[in-house]
Design an enzyme around this catalytic site. Structure first.
Site, PDB file in Angstrom:
ATOM      1  N   ARG A   1       0.801  -1.181   0.062  1.00 59.46           N
ATOM      2  CA  ARG A   1      -0.017   0.103   0.022  1.00 59.46           C
ATOM      3  C   ARG A   1       0.671   1.386   0.086  1.00 59.46           C
ATOM      4  NH1 ARG A   1      -3.293  -3.480   2.928  1.00 59.46           N
ATOM      5  NH2 ARG A   1      -1.954  -3.405   4.593  1.00 59.46           N
TER       6      ARG A   1
ATOM      7  N   GLY B   1       9.730   3.288   7.386  1.00 59.41           N
ATOM      8  CA  GLY B   1       8.657   3.638   7.865  1.00 59.41           C
ATOM      9  C   GLY B   1       7.834   2.654   8.551  1.00 59.41           C
TER      10      GLY B   1
ATOM     11  N   ASN C   1       5.879   7.803  11.819  1.00 61.41           N
ATOM     12  CA  ASN C   1       4.893   8.451  10.797  1.00 61.41           C
ATOM     13  C   ASN C   1       5.579   9.734  10.312  1.00 61.41           C
ATOM     14  OD1 ASN C   1       2.673  10.405  10.032  1.00 61.41           O
ATOM     15  ND2 ASN C   1       1.554   9.178  11.541  1.00 61.41           N
TER      16      ASN C   1
ATOM     17  N   HIS D   1      -7.253   3.024  12.649  1.00 60.73           N
ATOM     18  CA  HIS D   1      -6.739   2.751  11.316  1.00 60.73           C
ATOM     19  C   HIS D   1      -7.655   1.679  10.802  1.00 60.73           C
ATOM     20  CE1 HIS D   1      -2.860   4.553  13.273  1.00 60.73           C
ATOM     21  NE2 HIS D   1      -2.526   4.693  11.994  1.00 60.73           N
ATOM     22  N   HIS D   2      -7.240   1.507   9.484  1.00 60.27           N
ATOM     23  CA  HIS D   2      -7.780   0.698   8.570  1.00 60.27           C
ATOM     24  C   HIS D   2      -7.850  -0.769   9.200  1.00 60.27           C
ATOM     25  CE1 HIS D   2      -3.830  -0.671   7.233  1.00 60.27           C
ATOM     26  NE2 HIS D   2      -3.499   0.663   7.240  1.00 60.27           N
TER      27      HIS D   2
ATOM     28  N   LYS E   1      -4.553  -3.218   9.312  1.00 58.24           N
ATOM     29  CA  LYS E   1      -3.293  -2.899  10.027  1.00 58.24           C
ATOM     30  C   LYS E   1      -3.008  -3.937  10.924  1.00 58.24           C
ATOM     31  CE  LYS E   1      -0.904   0.615  12.613  1.00 58.24           C
ATOM     32  NZ  LYS E   1       0.055   0.433  11.938  1.00 58.24           N
TER      33      LYS E   1
HETATM   34  P1  NAD Z   1       1.500  -3.631   2.972  1.00 58.97           P
HETATM   35  O1  NAD Z   1       1.456  -4.988   3.362  1.00 58.97           O
HETATM   36  O2  NAD Z   1       0.728  -3.165   2.039  1.00 58.97           O
HETATM   37  O3  NAD Z   1       2.876  -3.532   2.411  1.00 58.97           O
HETATM   38  C1  NAD Z   1       4.153  -4.075   2.832  1.00 58.97           C
HETATM   39  C2  NAD Z   1       4.748  -4.636   1.574  1.00 58.97           C
HETATM   40  O4  NAD Z   1       6.014  -5.360   1.975  1.00 58.97           O
HETATM   41  C3  NAD Z   1       4.149  -6.013   0.885  1.00 58.97           C
HETATM   42  O5  NAD Z   1       3.986  -5.701  -0.312  1.00 58.97           O
HETATM   43  C4  NAD Z   1       4.913  -6.958   1.148  1.00 58.97           C
HETATM   44  O6  NAD Z   1       4.896  -8.017   0.111  1.00 58.97           O
HETATM   45  C5  NAD Z   1       6.432  -6.349   1.284  1.00 58.97           C
HETATM   46  N1  NAD Z   1       7.393  -7.072   1.843  1.00 58.97           N
HETATM   47  C6  NAD Z   1       7.328  -7.656   3.037  1.00 58.97           C
HETATM   48  N2  NAD Z   1       8.638  -8.656   3.284  1.00 58.97           N
HETATM   49  C7  NAD Z   1       9.395  -8.194   2.161  1.00 58.97           C
HETATM   50  C8  NAD Z   1      10.720  -8.773   2.067  1.00 58.97           C
HETATM   51  N3  NAD Z   1      11.442  -9.415   2.623  1.00 58.97           N
HETATM   52  N4  NAD Z   1      11.266  -7.944   0.941  1.00 58.97           N
HETATM   53  C9  NAD Z   1      10.638  -7.072   0.035  1.00 58.97           C
HETATM   54  N5  NAD Z   1       9.270  -7.068   0.296  1.00 58.97           N
HETATM   55  C10 NAD Z   1       8.707  -7.377   1.455  1.00 58.97           C
HETATM   56  O7  NAD Z   1       1.706  -2.584   4.306  1.00 58.97           O
HETATM   57  P2  NAD Z   1       1.553  -1.100   4.273  1.00 58.97           P
HETATM   58  O8  NAD Z   1      -0.021  -0.758   4.746  1.00 58.97           O
HETATM   59  O9  NAD Z   1       2.263  -0.461   3.061  1.00 58.97           O
HETATM   60  O10 NAD Z   1       2.440  -0.811   5.654  1.00 58.97           O
HETATM   61  C11 NAD Z   1       3.965  -1.308   5.374  1.00 58.97           C
HETATM   62  C12 NAD Z   1       4.385  -0.790   7.127  1.00 58.97           C
HETATM   63  O11 NAD Z   1       4.425   0.718   6.987  1.00 58.97           O
HETATM   64  C13 NAD Z   1       3.609  -1.080   8.083  1.00 58.97           C
HETATM   65  O12 NAD Z   1       4.415  -1.155   9.291  1.00 58.97           O
HETATM   66  C14 NAD Z   1       2.890   0.169   8.710  1.00 58.97           C
HETATM   67  O13 NAD Z   1       2.467   0.143   9.827  1.00 58.97           O
HETATM   68  C15 NAD Z   1       3.954   1.326   8.255  1.00 58.97           C
HETATM   69  N6  NAD Z   1       3.603   2.571   7.849  1.00 58.97           N
HETATM   70  C16 NAD Z   1       4.139   3.520   8.122  1.00 58.97           C
HETATM   71  C17 NAD Z   1       3.921   4.813   7.952  1.00 58.97           C
HETATM   72  C18 NAD Z   1       4.700   6.191   8.272  1.00 58.97           C
HETATM   73  O14 NAD Z   1       4.358   7.175   7.923  1.00 58.97           O
HETATM   74  N7  NAD Z   1       5.998   5.634   9.075  1.00 58.97           N
HETATM   75  C19 NAD Z   1       2.655   5.202   7.218  1.00 58.97           C
HETATM   76  C20 NAD Z   1       2.108   4.071   6.750  1.00 58.97           C
HETATM   77  C21 NAD Z   1       2.272   2.770   7.012  1.00 58.97           C
END
Ligand code: NAD
Length: 269
Positions: A12, A98, A124, A155-156, A159
Site C-alpha cells: 500500500r 517507515g 509517521n 486505522h484501517h 493494520k
Molecule cells: P503492506 O502490507 O501493504 O506493504 C508491505 C509490503 O512489503 C508488501 O507488499 C510485502 O509483500 C512487502 N514485503 C514484506 N516482506 C518483504 C521482503 N522481505 N522484501 C521485500 N518486500 C517485502 O503494508 P503497508 O500498509 O504499506 O505498511 C507497511 C508498513 O509501513 C507497516 O509497518 C505500517 O505500519 C507502516 N506505515 C508507516 C507509515 C509511516 O508514516 N511511518 C505510514 C503508513 C504505514
C-alpha cells in the site's frame, strides 16, 4: 539526482512511494523489490503504480538495490526491515524506514546498524504528526500529572500491529515531557474490573475499521477541563511526501539514527 530504491514497492505504501519518487524531478527510481514469490515480482513498478511504464522491474534481491541506490525507502515488515538495515550498514547506504512494530531485539539491531549507515526511522512521516509529537511533549511538560493522558488511534482494518507505532511514539513524547520512562507508566489495554486509574498512567485505546489512513488524538483530561490534540490523515500520500523529504535530507548524512523531528529541525537536544 538522488538515486532511490524502494523495498516492498508493491505494498500500500510502496506504490504511493513509487508514484512520489517517479514524480520528483531531482530523484530517480533505480530499483524495487518484493517478497520472493509475490505476484508483483517481474512487473514494471511504474505500470503497477498506475503510471506509464519506466522499465524498472520489481526484483527479489535487496542487496543490488542497496548497492546501486543513494537512499533506500522501506515500508515493509519488522523482520524484513532489520535484514534491510544490515544491508544498509554493509553497503553504507542511507535508509529511510517507515515500518512500525519493531521493538525489543529488532529495535536494538536497527540501532546497531545505524552506527554504520545514516538511518531515518519514523513511525509517521506526516508533517502534522511530527508537529503533534513535539506539541505533545511540550504540553506534557507544562501540565502536572493530575492531568490524565490518554492516546486514541484508529486505522484501517488491514493494520496488523496495535497500538500503532505513532500512538506509541506520542506516548513516548508525553513520557519524555513528564521525565518518566513510557514502559513504567503505560497501559496498552483495559478489560474487566481494573480498578481506578492510577495517577501518572499513560493509556492507549485502539480502534480498527474501514479504510482509515490514520487518526490520532492525545487527550489531557483534568478536573473541569480537557485538552485534546488531534491529527487525521485522509490519504497515505502525506506519509509518502514526508518520506521523500526525509530522503532528500538524509542523502549524504553521516551514520546515525535520525527521526522525522531531525528532518524538520524540531528535535530538542
Ligand atoms: P503492506 O502490507 O501493504 O506493504 C508491505 C509490503 O512489503 C508488501 O507488499 C510485502 O509483500 C512487502 N514485503 C514484506 N516482506 C518483504 C521482503 N522481505 N522484501 C521485500 N518486500 C517485502 O503494508 P503497508 O500498509 O504499506 O505498511 C507497511 C508498513 O509501513 C507497516 O509497518 C505500517 O505500519 C507502516 N506505515 C508507516 C507509515 C509511516 O508514516 N511511518 C505510514 C503508513 C504505514
Amino acid at each position: 539526482m538522488i538515486k532511490v530504491g524502494i523495498v516492498g514497492c508493491a505494498g500500500r505504501m510502496g506504490l504511493n512511494l513509487a508514484r512520489e519518487v517517479i514524480g520528483t524531478p531531482d530523484m530517480t527510481l533505480i530499483g524495487g523489490t518484493e517478497r520472493p514469490g509475490g505476484d508483483a515480482v517481474g512487473r514494471d513498478i511504474a505500470l503497477l503504480a498506475g503510471m506509464p511504464a519506466n522499465g524498472v522491474i520489481i526484483g527479489v534481491d535487496p542487496k543490488t538495490v542497496f548497492e546501486r541506490a543513494d537512499v533506500v525507502i522501506d515500508f515493509t515488515t519488522p523482520e524484513a526491515t532489520v535484514q534491510h538495515a544490515a544491508l544498509a550498514a554493509e553497503t553504507r547506504t542511507a535508509h529511510v524506514i517507515g515500518t512500525t512494530g519493531l521493538s525489543g531485539d529488532l529495535a536494538d539491531r536497527l540501532r546497531e546498524c545505524a552506527r554504520r549507515a545514516p538511518i531515518v526511522w519514523a513511525a509517521n512521516y506526516s508533517i502534522g504528526v511530527t508537529l503533534l509529537t513535539a506539541l505533545t511533549e511540550e504540553v506534557a511538560r507544562s501540565l502536572d500529572p493530575a492531568y490524565d493522558i490518554e492516546i486514541v488511534e484508529m486505522h484501517h482494518r488491514h493494520k496488523v500491529d496495535a497500538p500503532s507505532g505513532t500512538a506509541l511514539a506520542l506516548g513516548r513524547a508525553a513520557a519524555k515531557g513528564r521525565e518518566v520512562a513510557l514502559e513504567d507508566v503505560w497501559r496498552k489495554t483495559r478489560d474487566g474490573i481494573i480498578g481506578p486509574r492510577p495517577e501518572g498512567e499513560i493509556g492507549f485505546a485502539t480502534l480498527r475499521g474501514g479504510d482509515v489512513a490514520g487518526d490520532h488524538s492525545v487527550i489531557f483530561a483534568g478536573d473541569g477541563e480537557r485538552l485534546e490534540l488531534t491529527h487525521r490523515a485522509s490519504s497515505r500520500q502525506v506519509f509518502a511526501k514526508g518520506a521523500i523529504r526525509a530522503v532528500r535530507w538524509v542523502a549524504g548524512k553521516p551514520a546515525g539514527l535520525y527521526a522525522m523531528t531531525d528532518v524538520l529541525g524540531l528535535t530538542r537536544r
